[in-house]
Scaffold this motif. Sequence first.
Motif, PDB file in Angstrom:
ATOM      1  N   LYS A  26       2.230  -5.559  -3.506  1.00  0.00           N
ATOM      2  CA  LYS A  26       2.827  -4.637  -2.531  1.00  0.00           C
ATOM      3  C   LYS A  26       3.025  -5.295  -1.169  1.00  0.00           C
ATOM      4  CE  LYS A  26       0.644  -0.696  -4.757  1.00  0.00           C
ATOM      5  NZ  LYS A  26      -0.365   0.334  -4.642  1.00  0.00           N
ATOM      6  N   LYS A  83      -5.949  -6.933  -5.277  1.00  0.00           N
ATOM      7  CA  LYS A  83      -5.450  -5.649  -5.773  1.00  0.00           C
ATOM      8  C   LYS A  83      -4.077  -5.289  -5.205  1.00  0.00           C
ATOM      9  CE  LYS A  83      -6.983  -0.928  -6.612  1.00  0.00           C
ATOM     10  NZ  LYS A  83      -8.085   0.018  -6.493  1.00  0.00           N
ATOM     11  N   THR A  84      -3.768  -5.771  -4.007  1.00  0.00           N
ATOM     12  CA  THR A  84      -2.528  -5.353  -3.338  1.00  0.00           C
ATOM     13  C   THR A  84      -1.483  -6.453  -3.221  1.00  0.00           C
ATOM     14  OG1 THR A  84      -3.451  -5.860  -1.157  1.00  0.00           O
ATOM     15  CG2 THR A  84      -3.731  -3.602  -1.978  1.00  0.00           C
ATOM     16  N   ILE A 126      -1.042  -0.688   3.562  1.00  0.00           N
ATOM     17  CA  ILE A 126      -1.630   0.131   2.508  1.00  0.00           C
ATOM     18  C   ILE A 126      -2.808   0.933   3.062  1.00  0.00           C
ATOM     19  CG2 ILE A 126      -2.748   0.080   0.239  1.00  0.00           C
ATOM     20  CD1 ILE A 126       0.136  -0.888   0.184  1.00  0.00           C
ATOM     21  N   THR A 133      -7.181   2.307  -3.048  1.00  0.00           N
ATOM     22  CA  THR A 133      -5.927   2.121  -2.324  1.00  0.00           C
ATOM     23  C   THR A 133      -4.978   3.258  -2.658  1.00  0.00           C
ATOM     24  OG1 THR A 133      -5.029   0.742  -4.084  1.00  0.00           O
ATOM     25  CG2 THR A 133      -6.118  -0.391  -2.261  1.00  0.00           C
ATOM     26  N   ALA A 135      -0.774  -5.202   3.006  1.00  0.00           N
ATOM     27  CA  ALA A 135      -1.051  -5.558   1.612  1.00  0.00           C
ATOM     28  C   ALA A 135      -1.141  -7.067   1.427  1.00  0.00           C
ATOM     29  CB  ALA A 135       0.036  -4.997   0.710  1.00  0.00           C
TER      30      ALA A 135
END
Length: 141
Positions: free
Chosen positions: A49, A45-46, A54, A70, A15
Motif C-alpha cells: 500500500k 504488512k503494508t 495507513i 491496520t 505505508a
Amino acid sequence: MAKKIAEKFKMMIPAGSANPSPPVGPALGQRGVNIMEFCKAFNEKTKDKMGFKIPVIVTVYVDKSFTFETKQPPASDLILKAAGIKKGTDNPILNKVGSITKAKLDEVIDQKIADLNTNDREAAAKILAGTCRSMGIEIVD
C-alpha cells in the motif's frame, strides 16, 4: 488466558516506511514497546500500500508486548488517487477540481466498505459521494 491490555492507541503511518523517528518512535517508546520490532512488522504488512498513510490501532499489553491492526487508507486519499488529482478544493461550492466515474467510486467502495459504519453498498456510496462533494470532485456516469 487472554493478556491484560495496558493501552490502545491510534496512529497514521505512511505505508511501508515506518521508522523510529517521530511520530512513531516516541509514541511507541513512551509505552515501552519494541520500536524496531513494530516498524519491521508494520512495513512488511503494508508494503503493498505504498504511497498511502495507513491508520493503525496498536494494542499494548501489560507485559509490553503488542499487536496492531491496520485499516484501509482514508477515503479521501483513495478518492484522490482514483480521480488522478493531488488535492481537493478549498471551496467545494465554487471550485470543482476533478471528476470520478461511478465505476471508480465502486472500486473505492470495495476497498473501504470494511472500515465504514455500514455493510450496505448504497449507504457506502452515499458516504463516499459526500466525501467527493466536500472535496470538490464531481461524480459522473
